[in-house]
Design an enzyme around this catalytic site. Structure first.
Site, PDB file in Angstrom:
ATOM      1  N   ASP A   1       0.826  -1.210   0.000  1.00  0.00           N
ATOM      2  CA  ASP A   1       0.000   0.000   0.000  1.00  0.00           C
ATOM      3  C   ASP A   1       0.861   1.261   0.000  1.00  0.00           C
ATOM      4  O   ASP A   1       1.965   1.269   0.526  1.00  0.00           O
ATOM      5  CB  ASP A   1      -0.914  -0.014   1.234  1.00  0.00           C
ATOM      6  CG  ASP A   1      -2.034   1.022   1.123  1.00  0.00           C
ATOM      7  OD1 ASP A   1      -2.479   1.296  -0.013  1.00  0.00           O
ATOM      8  OD2 ASP A   1      -2.455   1.552   2.167  1.00  0.00           O
TER       9      ASP A   1
ATOM     10  N   ARG B   1      -1.107   9.625  -9.564  1.00  0.00           N
ATOM     11  CA  ARG B   1      -1.057   8.366  -8.807  1.00  0.00           C
ATOM     12  C   ARG B   1      -0.437   7.219  -9.600  1.00  0.00           C
ATOM     13  O   ARG B   1       0.274   6.380  -9.045  1.00  0.00           O
ATOM     14  CB  ARG B   1      -2.483   7.970  -8.386  1.00  0.00           C
ATOM     15  CG  ARG B   1      -3.131   8.875  -7.346  1.00  0.00           C
ATOM     16  CD  ARG B   1      -4.576   8.431  -7.092  1.00  0.00           C
ATOM     17  NE  ARG B   1      -4.613   7.031  -6.723  1.00  0.00           N
ATOM     18  CZ  ARG B   1      -4.408   6.574  -5.479  1.00  0.00           C
ATOM     19  NH1 ARG B   1      -4.210   7.428  -4.503  1.00  0.00           N
ATOM     20  NH2 ARG B   1      -4.438   5.295  -5.220  1.00  0.00           N
TER      21      ARG B   1
ATOM     22  N   HIS C   1       2.262   3.733  -9.061  1.00  0.00           N
ATOM     23  CA  HIS C   1       2.089   2.319  -9.417  1.00  0.00           C
ATOM     24  C   HIS C   1       3.276   1.827 -10.254  1.00  0.00           C
ATOM     25  O   HIS C   1       3.731   0.700 -10.103  1.00  0.00           O
ATOM     26  CB  HIS C   1       0.783   2.112 -10.174  1.00  0.00           C
ATOM     27  CG  HIS C   1      -0.440   2.423  -9.336  1.00  0.00           C
ATOM     28  ND1 HIS C   1      -0.581   1.971  -8.050  1.00  0.00           N
ATOM     29  CD2 HIS C   1      -1.566   3.149  -9.607  1.00  0.00           C
ATOM     30  CE1 HIS C   1      -1.740   2.393  -7.559  1.00  0.00           C
ATOM     31  NE2 HIS C   1      -2.354   3.112  -8.484  1.00  0.00           N
TER      32      HIS C   1
ATOM     33  N   ASN D   1     -10.874  -2.659  -5.527  1.00  0.00           N
ATOM     34  CA  ASN D   1     -10.104  -1.681  -6.310  1.00  0.00           C
ATOM     35  C   ASN D   1     -10.685  -1.437  -7.713  1.00  0.00           C
ATOM     36  O   ASN D   1     -10.349  -0.445  -8.368  1.00  0.00           O
ATOM     37  CB  ASN D   1      -8.628  -2.103  -6.438  1.00  0.00           C
ATOM     38  CG  ASN D   1      -7.833  -1.990  -5.150  1.00  0.00           C
ATOM     39  OD1 ASN D   1      -6.884  -2.757  -4.928  1.00  0.00           O
ATOM     40  ND2 ASN D   1      -8.184  -1.050  -4.274  1.00  0.00           N
TER      41      ASN D   1
END
Ligand code: IPE
Ligand code: IPE
Ligand code: MG
Length: 269
Positions: A25, A38, A42, A73
């Site tokens: 996380d 974001r 990843h 998700n």
């Protein structure tokens, strides 16, 4: 500024957890702290996966289960989900040879039917190709939910009862355990969550019964080899009691006897 020196954790080869689970996380926050989107987090998170899989294999862990994408998700913005799927495919493509060469069996758990074709086209053949590798099982939890897994196991048992293959009294804790794909490699001994939250977020619920938990503030893209050693060293300092007292308590070492024998491993650098 002089960086603070972190003492190198001492990891004992004899006491390794056999099965480690990681809730990876903090990717989004890692990127946002840099003013990036974001998805950049990843991307960097996928590099951390590569690093930690290598380290786990080098250490001699028998099973590593990585929570990569939860059933919940899917509700994230479409662009983020799409990027995650592309990164997953790219990871599988780029790691294929290394996994096979290093005796790693690739496994996947979760509602795999929901994954897009571009992922299944790489995932399915690699699972088959690596099925005979036995040094370490790398399980990716994809479209995974612990509650969903328990419900699926209960459904299977209910079907067997309805068909007369099982009696209601055969529906035991062990029978449920036997229907859980996440526990085929054994219960997790140690579960790590990065990113600072102290919660489980629907990971491996049934198997967590006696797992040791380790929470770290490190955001997943920053999670390093040393962070993994630290988590394992913390695990090795604990006494697992499984509800017992006195002579019934098995020292932690016994949990992993046979994983690596005779050799003591001092990890540096
Ligand atoms: C973990 O990082 C990766 C996935 C859940 C797919 P997050 O994307 O949850 O990052 P944060 O928690 O928002 O920082
Ligand atoms: C857990 O992280 C899921 C994965 C790491 C794949 P989340 O970011 O989805 O969990 P919450 O929302 O903080 O509980
Ligand atoms: Mg998160």
């Amino acid at each position: 500024m002089i960086p603070t020196m972190r003492p190198m954790p001492f990891v004992e080869a004899r006491n390794l957890p056999s099965h480690v689970g990681i809730i990876m996380d903090g990717n989004g926050r890692w990127a946002q702290l840099r003013g990036d989107a974001r998805v950049e987090g990843h991307r960097e998170g996928s590099r951390a996966v590569r690093r930690i899989v290598r380290t786990a294999r080098r250490l001699g862990l028998k099973a590593l289960t990585l929570y990569a994408f939860s059933e919940q998700n899917w509700e994230r913005p479409e662009e983020e989900v799409e990027t995650l799927m592309i990164l997953l495919r790219d990871f599988l493509l780029s790691e294929r040879d290394e996994l096979l060469d290093n005796g790693i069996r690739l496994n996947a758990i979760g509602n795999l039917g929901r994954l897009p074709g571009i992922v299944r086209a790489v995932l399915d053949p690699l699972r088959k190709e690596s099925a005979s590798r036995a040094e370490m099982t790398l399980t990716l939890a994809l479209s995974y939910g612990g509650r969903e897994e328990i419900a699926a196991a209960a459904r299977e048992l209910a079907t067997d009862v309805a068909n007369g293959k099982l009696r209601p009294e055969d529906v035991t804790a062990e029978a449920l355990h036997g229907r859980m794909p996440s526990l085929r490699v054994g219960d997790p001994d140690l579960v790590i969550r990065t990113g600072g939250e102290r919660r489980i977020s629907n990971f491996l619920l049934y198997g967590l019964a006696y797992a040791e938990l380790h929470f770290t503030d490190a955001l997943w893209p920053d999670f390093s080899e040393v962070d993994l050693y630290e988590a394992i060293a913390s695990y090795q300092r604990r006494e697992r009691r499984f509800g017992l007292v006195g002579k019934g308590v098995v020292p932690n070492a016994a949990a992993a006897v046979g994983v690596i024998t005779g050799r003591k491993l001092r990890l540096v650098g």
